[in-house]
Design a protein around this motif. Structure first.
Motif, PDB file in Angstrom:
ATOM      1  N   VAL A  48      38.363   4.970  59.861  1.00  0.00           N
ATOM      2  CA  VAL A  48      38.157   3.707  59.146  1.00  0.00           C
ATOM      3  C   VAL A  48      38.378   3.888  57.648  1.00  0.00           C
ATOM      4  CG1 VAL A  48      36.495   1.910  58.574  1.00  0.00           C
ATOM      5  CG2 VAL A  48      36.533   2.881  60.875  1.00  0.00           C
ATOM      6  N   TYR A  49      39.162   2.967  57.093  1.00  0.00           N
ATOM      7  CA  TYR A  49      39.449   2.974  55.659  1.00  0.00           C
ATOM      8  C   TYR A  49      39.718   1.535  55.268  1.00  0.00           C
ATOM      9  CZ  TYR A  49      42.116   3.993  51.321  1.00  0.00           C
ATOM     10  OH  TYR A  49      42.587   4.052  50.032  1.00  0.00           O
ATOM     11  N   LYS A  50      38.841   0.956  54.465  1.00  0.00           N
ATOM     12  CA  LYS A  50      38.852  -0.455  54.028  1.00  0.00           C
ATOM     13  C   LYS A  50      38.045  -1.304  55.007  1.00  0.00           C
ATOM     14  CE  LYS A  50      41.725  -4.406  52.654  1.00  0.00           C
ATOM     15  NZ  LYS A  50      40.945  -5.397  53.403  1.00  0.00           N
ATOM     16  N   VAL A  51      36.977  -1.903  54.495  1.00  0.00           N
ATOM     17  CA  VAL A  51      36.018  -2.636  55.320  1.00  0.00           C
ATOM     18  C   VAL A  51      35.817  -4.048  54.767  1.00  0.00           C
ATOM     19  CG1 VAL A  51      33.621  -2.643  56.138  1.00  0.00           C
ATOM     20  CG2 VAL A  51      34.879  -0.485  55.970  1.00  0.00           C
ATOM     21  N   ASP A  52      35.505  -4.989  55.653  1.00  0.00           N
ATOM     22  CA  ASP A  52      35.143  -6.353  55.273  1.00  0.00           C
ATOM     23  C   ASP A  52      33.728  -6.638  55.766  1.00  0.00           C
ATOM     24  OD1 ASP A  52      37.791  -7.138  54.231  1.00  0.00           O
ATOM     25  OD2 ASP A  52      38.416  -6.884  56.303  1.00  0.00           O
ATOM     26  N   VAL A  53      32.999  -7.463  55.010  1.00  0.00           N
ATOM     27  CA  VAL A  53      31.589  -7.739  55.305  1.00  0.00           C
ATOM     28  C   VAL A  53      31.396  -9.206  55.672  1.00  0.00           C
ATOM     29  CG1 VAL A  53      29.265  -7.786  54.326  1.00  0.00           C
ATOM     30  CG2 VAL A  53      30.795  -5.890  53.791  1.00  0.00           C
ATOM     31  N   LYS A  54      30.605  -9.440  56.717  1.00  0.00           N
ATOM     32  CA  LYS A  54      30.314 -10.812  57.140  1.00  0.00           C
ATOM     33  C   LYS A  54      28.857 -11.211  56.933  1.00  0.00           C
ATOM     34  CE  LYS A  54      33.933 -11.810  60.472  1.00  0.00           C
ATOM     35  NZ  LYS A  54      34.236 -12.564  61.704  1.00  0.00           N
TER      36      LYS A  54
ATOM     37  N   GLY B 168      16.413  -1.465  61.498  1.00  0.00           N
ATOM     38  CA  GLY B 168      17.139  -1.065  60.307  1.00  0.00           C
ATOM     39  C   GLY B 168      17.827  -2.228  59.628  1.00  0.00           C
ATOM     40  N   LYS B 169      18.939  -1.919  58.928  1.00  0.00           N
ATOM     41  CA  LYS B 169      19.724  -2.931  58.231  1.00  0.00           C
ATOM     42  C   LYS B 169      21.125  -2.975  58.841  1.00  0.00           C
ATOM     43  CE  LYS B 169      17.493  -3.047  53.689  1.00  0.00           C
ATOM     44  NZ  LYS B 169      17.707  -2.948  52.225  1.00  0.00           N
ATOM     45  N   PRO B 170      21.332  -3.858  59.810  1.00  0.00           N
ATOM     46  CA  PRO B 170      22.656  -3.962  60.423  1.00  0.00           C
ATOM     47  C   PRO B 170      23.599  -4.815  59.575  1.00  0.00           C
ATOM     48  CG  PRO B 170      21.147  -5.492  61.475  1.00  0.00           C
ATOM     49  CD  PRO B 170      20.345  -4.739  60.451  1.00  0.00           C
ATOM     50  N   VAL B 171      24.867  -4.469  59.600  1.00  0.00           N
ATOM     51  CA  VAL B 171      25.901  -5.245  58.912  1.00  0.00           C
ATOM     52  C   VAL B 171      26.999  -5.576  59.904  1.00  0.00           C
ATOM     53  CG1 VAL B 171      27.693  -5.209  57.130  1.00  0.00           C
ATOM     54  CG2 VAL B 171      25.427  -4.293  56.623  1.00  0.00           C
TER      55      VAL B 171
ATOM     56  N   GLY C 163      40.010  -6.242  46.534  1.00  0.00           N
ATOM     57  CA  GLY C 163      40.219  -6.380  47.963  1.00  0.00           C
ATOM     58  C   GLY C 163      39.894  -5.164  48.795  1.00  0.00           C
ATOM     59  N   PHE C 164      39.015  -4.299  48.295  1.00  0.00           N
ATOM     60  CA  PHE C 164      38.718  -3.073  49.033  1.00  0.00           C
ATOM     61  C   PHE C 164      37.238  -2.763  48.962  1.00  0.00           C
ATOM     62  CE2 PHE C 164      38.214   1.545  49.371  1.00  0.00           C
ATOM     63  CZ  PHE C 164      39.016   1.861  50.459  1.00  0.00           C
ATOM     64  N   LEU C 165      36.655  -2.450  50.134  1.00  0.00           N
ATOM     65  CA  LEU C 165      35.266  -2.001  50.227  1.00  0.00           C
ATOM     66  C   LEU C 165      35.226  -0.736  51.066  1.00  0.00           C
ATOM     67  CD1 LEU C 165      33.479  -5.396  51.057  1.00  0.00           C
ATOM     68  CD2 LEU C 165      33.505  -4.233  48.842  1.00  0.00           C
ATOM     69  N   THR C 166      34.297   0.139  50.760  1.00  0.00           N
ATOM     70  CA  THR C 166      34.191   1.387  51.513  1.00  0.00           C
ATOM     71  C   THR C 166      32.738   1.762  51.764  1.00  0.00           C
ATOM     72  OG1 THR C 166      34.728   3.753  51.514  1.00  0.00           O
ATOM     73  CG2 THR C 166      34.290   2.751  49.376  1.00  0.00           C
TER      74      THR C 166
ATOM     75  N   ASP D 212      27.543  -2.087  47.894  1.00  0.00           N
ATOM     76  CA  ASP D 212      26.164  -1.616  47.984  1.00  0.00           C
ATOM     77  C   ASP D 212      25.526  -2.020  49.312  1.00  0.00           C
ATOM     78  OD1 ASP D 212      26.291  -0.420  45.510  1.00  0.00           O
ATOM     79  OD2 ASP D 212      25.380  -2.095  44.436  1.00  0.00           O
ATOM     80  N   ILE D 213      25.855  -3.218  49.796  1.00  0.00           N
ATOM     81  CA  ILE D 213      25.350  -3.665  51.098  1.00  0.00           C
ATOM     82  C   ILE D 213      25.836  -2.715  52.194  1.00  0.00           C
ATOM     83  CG2 ILE D 213      25.570  -5.479  52.856  1.00  0.00           C
ATOM     84  CD1 ILE D 213      25.495  -7.531  50.571  1.00  0.00           C
ATOM     85  N   LEU D 214      27.106  -2.332  52.116  1.00  0.00           N
ATOM     86  CA  LEU D 214      27.646  -1.381  53.096  1.00  0.00           C
ATOM     87  C   LEU D 214      26.933  -0.039  53.025  1.00  0.00           C
ATOM     88  CD1 LEU D 214      31.540  -1.774  53.067  1.00  0.00           C
ATOM     89  CD2 LEU D 214      30.003  -2.079  55.015  1.00  0.00           C
ATOM     90  N   LEU D 215      26.681   0.423  51.816  1.00  0.00           N
ATOM     91  CA  LEU D 215      26.069   1.737  51.647  1.00  0.00           C
ATOM     92  C   LEU D 215      24.612   1.772  52.098  1.00  0.00           C
ATOM     93  CD1 LEU D 215      27.553   2.848  48.208  1.00  0.00           C
ATOM     94  CD2 LEU D 215      28.165   3.672  50.487  1.00  0.00           C
ATOM     95  N   GLN D 216      23.976   0.596  52.174  1.00  0.00           N
ATOM     96  CA  GLN D 216      22.586   0.527  52.610  1.00  0.00           C
ATOM     97  C   GLN D 216      22.454   0.261  54.105  1.00  0.00           C
ATOM     98  OE1 GLN D 216      20.840  -2.481  50.066  1.00  0.00           O
ATOM     99  NE2 GLN D 216      21.460  -1.397  48.211  1.00  0.00           N
ATOM    100  N   ALA D 217      23.590   0.082  54.786  1.00  0.00           N
ATOM    101  CA  ALA D 217      23.561  -0.263  56.207  1.00  0.00           C
ATOM    102  C   ALA D 217      23.154   0.924  57.070  1.00  0.00           C
ATOM    103  CB  ALA D 217      24.931  -0.766  56.644  1.00  0.00           C
ATOM    104  N   ASP D 218      22.352   0.651  58.081  1.00  0.00           N
ATOM    105  CA  ASP D 218      22.009   1.651  59.095  1.00  0.00           C
ATOM    106  C   ASP D 218      22.952   1.556  60.291  1.00  0.00           C
ATOM    107  OD1 ASP D 218      19.537   2.638  57.830  1.00  0.00           O
ATOM    108  OD2 ASP D 218      18.818   0.615  58.214  1.00  0.00           O
ATOM    109  N   THR D 219      23.457   0.335  60.526  1.00  0.00           N
ATOM    110  CA  THR D 219      24.338   0.062  61.659  1.00  0.00           C
ATOM    111  C   THR D 219      25.449  -0.856  61.196  1.00  0.00           C
ATOM    112  OG1 THR D 219      22.494   0.205  63.235  1.00  0.00           O
ATOM    113  CG2 THR D 219      24.486  -0.918  63.989  1.00  0.00           C
ATOM    114  N   PHE D 220      26.667  -0.608  61.644  1.00  0.00           N
ATOM    115  CA  PHE D 220      27.779  -1.523  61.400  1.00  0.00           C
ATOM    116  C   PHE D 220      28.387  -1.875  62.749  1.00  0.00           C
ATOM    117  CE2 PHE D 220      32.008  -2.987  60.547  1.00  0.00           C
ATOM    118  CZ  PHE D 220      31.933  -3.639  59.328  1.00  0.00           C
ATOM    119  N   ARG D 221      28.651  -3.152  62.933  1.00  0.00           N
ATOM    120  CA  ARG D 221      29.286  -3.582  64.169  1.00  0.00           C
ATOM    121  C   ARG D 221      30.424  -4.551  63.867  1.00  0.00           C
ATOM    122  NH1 ARG D 221      27.242   0.241  65.915  1.00  0.00           N
ATOM    123  NH2 ARG D 221      26.205   0.553  67.921  1.00  0.00           N
ATOM    124  N   PHE D 222      31.475  -4.437  64.670  1.00  0.00           N
ATOM    125  CA  PHE D 222      32.640  -5.302  64.555  1.00  0.00           C
ATOM    126  C   PHE D 222      32.347  -6.649  65.196  1.00  0.00           C
ATOM    127  CE2 PHE D 222      36.891  -6.633  66.232  1.00  0.00           C
ATOM    128  CZ  PHE D 222      37.505  -6.858  65.008  1.00  0.00           C
ATOM    129  N   ASP D 223      33.007  -7.669  64.689  1.00  0.00           N
ATOM    130  CA  ASP D 223      32.906  -9.041  65.191  1.00  0.00           C
ATOM    131  C   ASP D 223      32.921  -9.055  66.723  1.00  0.00           C
ATOM    132  OD1 ASP D 223      33.886 -11.660  66.142  1.00  0.00           O
ATOM    133  OD2 ASP D 223      34.092 -12.133  64.017  1.00  0.00           O
TER     134      ASP D 223
END
Length: 334
Positions: A47-53, A218-221, A258-261, A281-292
Motif C-alpha cells: 500500500v502506497y497512497k491512502v484515502d480517508v472516509k 480502538g480507532k477504526p478508519v 493529494g497524498f496521505l500515508t 494524523d487520523i491515519l497515524l492514530q488508527a488501530d484498524t483500517f478497512r476498505f470500503d
C-alpha cells in the motif's frame, strides 16, 4: 491477478515491515494478501497512497457561535446531536441522491458503524457474506445509522428528505445563513462540492468520525488506497519496493498534494497543507483500517441491493426487513 499467477509474491520481510512501520499495520498486510495460483496466501500488494472516509465536516464559526466542542467519542457525538436539536437547530445534512447510484452514501455510514459496533473480523466476514447481511450485528449497524438519519429533528429537511437530497448538494447546508445544518459525514473528496472559494481549515473543517468509548474496538478508519504489485520480478522491482519503504518516498509526494500515508516514520510537517496533515494524523492514530465494504461485495449487492435497501430504510422500512432483502439477493448469487 494473484490467483491467475500473474503477480510475484512480495518477500516476507515486506509484510513484517508493514506491520512494524505502518499505523494499523496488520490491516495493510491483510488488504494486500491474496491466494496465489497454488492456493497459498501471500502478500502481493504494497500500500502506497491512502484515502480517508471516516470524516465529519463542520463550520468552526457555527460551532464557536453556539459554544459546541468537537466530540471525541461516539457518545459525545450523539450528545452533541441531541444538544443541537434541543437548541432549535438541525445537527445533520444527509443526502443519498446520486442518480442511478442513489443510496451509496448510506453504505459509507453503515460501514463506519459496522466498525464501531462490531469487530474488524465481523466486518470482514460481512463483506464476504460469511456473516449474513441480516445478522443482528449488521442490523445493529444499520440502526446506528438510522439513529441519525431517521429522526426528523436531526436532519435538514426531515428524515423524508434524506433519500431524495443529492449528495453533492447536501453539504451546502453548512454554509447558509442561518446554517441549515451543523455537520456532514462524508469522505475527503467532498470539498469539491463546497461553494466556490471555501477554504478548508477556515470556512469549514473536519474531525474524525469517533469510535465508542464504551466498546473496546480502538480507532477504526474507513477508506481506500493504492497498491503497488510486481508483475515481473527483477532486481529493479525489488529495489523499487525497498525505496517505497523509505520515508523520503512518501515525503516527496506529501510535500505536494493529494497524498496521505500511514507510514509512522515520516515527518508530517512536510505535508503540503494543514488539511492533509490533519487527515494524515487520523491515519497515524488508527488501530484498524478497512476498505470500503460495499466495493468488496459482488456488484449486485454493493452497487445494487445495498443501495436500494438504504433508500428503503430511510423511507421507513425497518432495518431487519431491508437487510433481509439484501440477503435474499445475495443468496441468488451462490
Amino acid at each position: 491477478l494473484a490467483r491467475r499467477g500473474k503477480l510475484a509474491p512480495l518477500p516476507a520481510s515486506a509484510a513484517d515491515w508493514l506491520r512494524e512501520n505502518y499505523a494499523a499495520g496488520e490491516s495493510w498486510v491483510d488488504l494486500g494478501t491474496y491466494a496465489g495460483a497454488d492456493g497459498a496466501e501471500a502478500l502481493y500488494g504494497f500500500v502506497y497512497k491512502v484515502d480517508v472516509k471516516s470524516l465529519v465536516w463542520y463550520s468552526p464559526e457555527n460551532f464557536e457561535d453556539m459554544g459546541y466542542e468537537v466530540p471525541e467519542t461516539m457518545e459525545e457525538l450523539k450528545a452533541l446531536t441531541e444538544q443541537i436539536a434541543e437548541d432549535g437547530e438541525t445537527p445533520w445534512c444527509i443526502g443519498l441522491g446520486s442518480g442511478p447510484a442513489t443510496g451509496w452514501p448510506a453504505t459509507d455510514w453503515v460501514e463506519d458503524m459496522m466498525l464501531r459496533v462490531n469487530t474488524p473480523e465481523d466486518y470482514d466476514a460481512w463483506t464476504r457474506n460469511e456473516l449474513a447481511f441480516d445478522d443482528p450485528k449488521v442490523i445493529a449497524a444499520i440502526e446506528e445509522f438510522g439513529w441519525f438519519a431517521r429522526n426528523d429533528d436531526f436532519v435538514s429537511g426531515g428524515a423524508s428528505a434524506v433519500g431524495s437530497t443529492d449528495f453533492r448538494d447536501s453539504p451546502k447546508g453548512l454554509f447558509t445563513s442561518p446554517a441549515q445544518c451543523f455537520m456532514h459525514h462524508q469522505a475527503s473528496f467532498i470539498p469539491s462540492f463546497f461553494p466556490e472559494g471555501t477554504v478548508v481549515g477556515e470556512d469549514v473543517d473536519f474531525f474524525y468520525f469517533p469510535a465508542s468509548a464504551e466498546k473496546d474496538l480502538g480507532k477504526p478508519v474507513l477508506g481506500a488506497g493504492t497498491l503497488f504489485v510486481i508483475t515481473q520480478d527483477s532486481p529493479v522491482a525489488q529495489a523499487f519496493l525497498e525505496f517505497l519503504q523509505t520515508p523520503i518516498a512518501h515525503e516527496i509526494w506529501m510535500a505536494q498534494t493529494g497524498f496521505l500515508t500511514p507510514h509512522k516514520g515520516v515527518n508530517t510537517e512536510v505535508y503540503g497543507d494543514p488539511t492533509l496533515k490533519k487527515m494524515g494524523d487520523i491515519l497515524l492514530q488508527a488501530d484498524t483500517f478497512r476498505f470500503d465494504g460495499s466495493d468488496l461485495m459482488p456488484g449486485a449487492i454493493g452497487a445494487g441491493a445495498f443501495w436500494t435497501a438504504m433508500v428503503d430504510y430511510v423511507g421507513g422500512k425497518d432495518a431487519a426487513t431491508v437487510a433481509g432483502d439484501v440477503q435474499r439477493t445475495w443468496n441468488t448469487l451462490k
